[in-house]
Write a protein that holds these residues in place. Structure first.
Motif, PDB file in Angstrom:
ATOM      1  N   GLN A  65       0.828  -1.208   0.000  1.00 25.54           N
ATOM      2  CA  GLN A  65       0.000   0.000   0.000  1.00 25.54           C
ATOM      3  C   GLN A  65       0.862   1.256   0.000  1.00 25.54           C
ATOM      4  N   ALA A  66       1.951   1.252   0.768  1.00 24.29           N
ATOM      5  CA  ALA A  66       2.839   2.411   0.797  1.00 24.29           C
ATOM      6  C   ALA A  66       3.535   2.596  -0.548  1.00 24.29           C
ATOM      7  N   ALA A  67       3.950   1.493  -1.168  1.00 26.32           N
ATOM      8  CA  ALA A  67       4.601   1.582  -2.486  1.00 26.32           C
ATOM      9  C   ALA A  67       3.625   2.129  -3.522  1.00 26.32           C
ATOM     10  N   LYS A  68       2.387   1.663  -3.499  1.00 29.21           N
ATOM     11  CA  LYS A  68       1.389   2.161  -4.441  1.00 29.21           C
ATOM     12  C   LYS A  68       1.112   3.641  -4.229  1.00 29.21           C
ATOM     13  N   ALA A  69       1.223   4.100  -2.995  1.00 24.72           N
ATOM     14  CA  ALA A  69       0.969   5.506  -2.676  1.00 24.72           C
ATOM     15  C   ALA A  69       2.180   6.391  -2.992  1.00 24.72           C
ATOM     16  N   GLY A  70       3.282   5.771  -3.421  1.00 23.90           N
ATOM     17  CA  GLY A  70       4.451   6.537  -3.811  1.00 23.90           C
ATOM     18  C   GLY A  70       5.397   6.896  -2.677  1.00 23.90           C
ATOM     19  N   GLU A  71       5.215   6.301  -1.506  1.00 20.24           N
ATOM     20  CA  GLU A  71       6.034   6.662  -0.354  1.00 20.24           C
ATOM     21  C   GLU A  71       7.516   6.336  -0.518  1.00 20.24           C
ATOM     22  N   ASP A  73       9.093   6.351  -3.674  1.00 22.02           N
ATOM     23  CA  ASP A  73       9.548   6.814  -4.985  1.00 22.02           C
ATOM     24  C   ASP A  73      10.884   7.552  -4.920  1.00 22.02           C
ATOM     25  N   HIS A  74      11.138   8.234  -3.842  1.00 23.47           N
ATOM     26  CA  HIS A  74      12.385   8.999  -3.709  1.00 23.47           C
ATOM     27  C   HIS A  74      13.613   8.093  -3.605  1.00 23.47           C
ATOM     28  N   LEU A  75      13.421   6.803  -3.409  1.00 25.14           N
ATOM     29  CA  LEU A  75      14.531   5.860  -3.303  1.00 25.14           C
ATOM     30  C   LEU A  75      14.982   5.329  -4.660  1.00 25.14           C
ATOM     31  N   ILE A  76      14.225   5.618  -5.713  1.00 24.72           N
ATOM     32  CA  ILE A  76      14.505   5.093  -7.045  1.00 24.72           C
ATOM     33  C   ILE A  76      15.191   6.165  -7.885  1.00 24.72           C
ATOM     34  N   ASP A  77      16.312   5.794  -8.503  1.00 27.44           N
ATOM     35  CA  ASP A  77      16.990   6.697  -9.429  1.00 27.44           C
ATOM     36  C   ASP A  77      16.187   6.773 -10.717  1.00 27.44           C
TER      37      ASP A  77
END
Length: 78
Positions: A65-71, A73-77
């Motif tokens: 659920q957190a991944a789907k919410a974009g929580e 995203d800042h960890l991905i280059d």
């Protein structure tokens, strides 16, 4: 007293690994998941010698659920 988490680490890994369709096509760069009794095991195909991590359904649902919410995203280059 044994906890649900302790029991996950005694559950056999006798299911089938599932890899993401976003993984590298050769299959050697994959995060894989397997349903086990009481939860899910998470494995790195590049490190088969390491013990897979294991999560309860509640833990896995919170992560998804957190991944789907974009929580994360800042960890991905990009």
């Amino acid at each position: 007293m044994s906890t649900d988490k302790d029991q996950l680490y005694t559950a056999p890994l006798n299911g089938e690994w599932i890899k993401s369709s976003y993984s590298n096509g050769s299959g050697d760069d994959c995060v894989r998941l397997m349903r086990i009794h009481g939860g899910v095991a998470l494995d790195d195909s590049k490190s088969p010698h390491r013990e897979p991590l294991r999560y309860t359904p509640t833990e896995l649902a919170a992560f998804i659920q957190a991944a789907k919410a974009g929580e994360f995203d800042h960890l991905i280059d990009n």
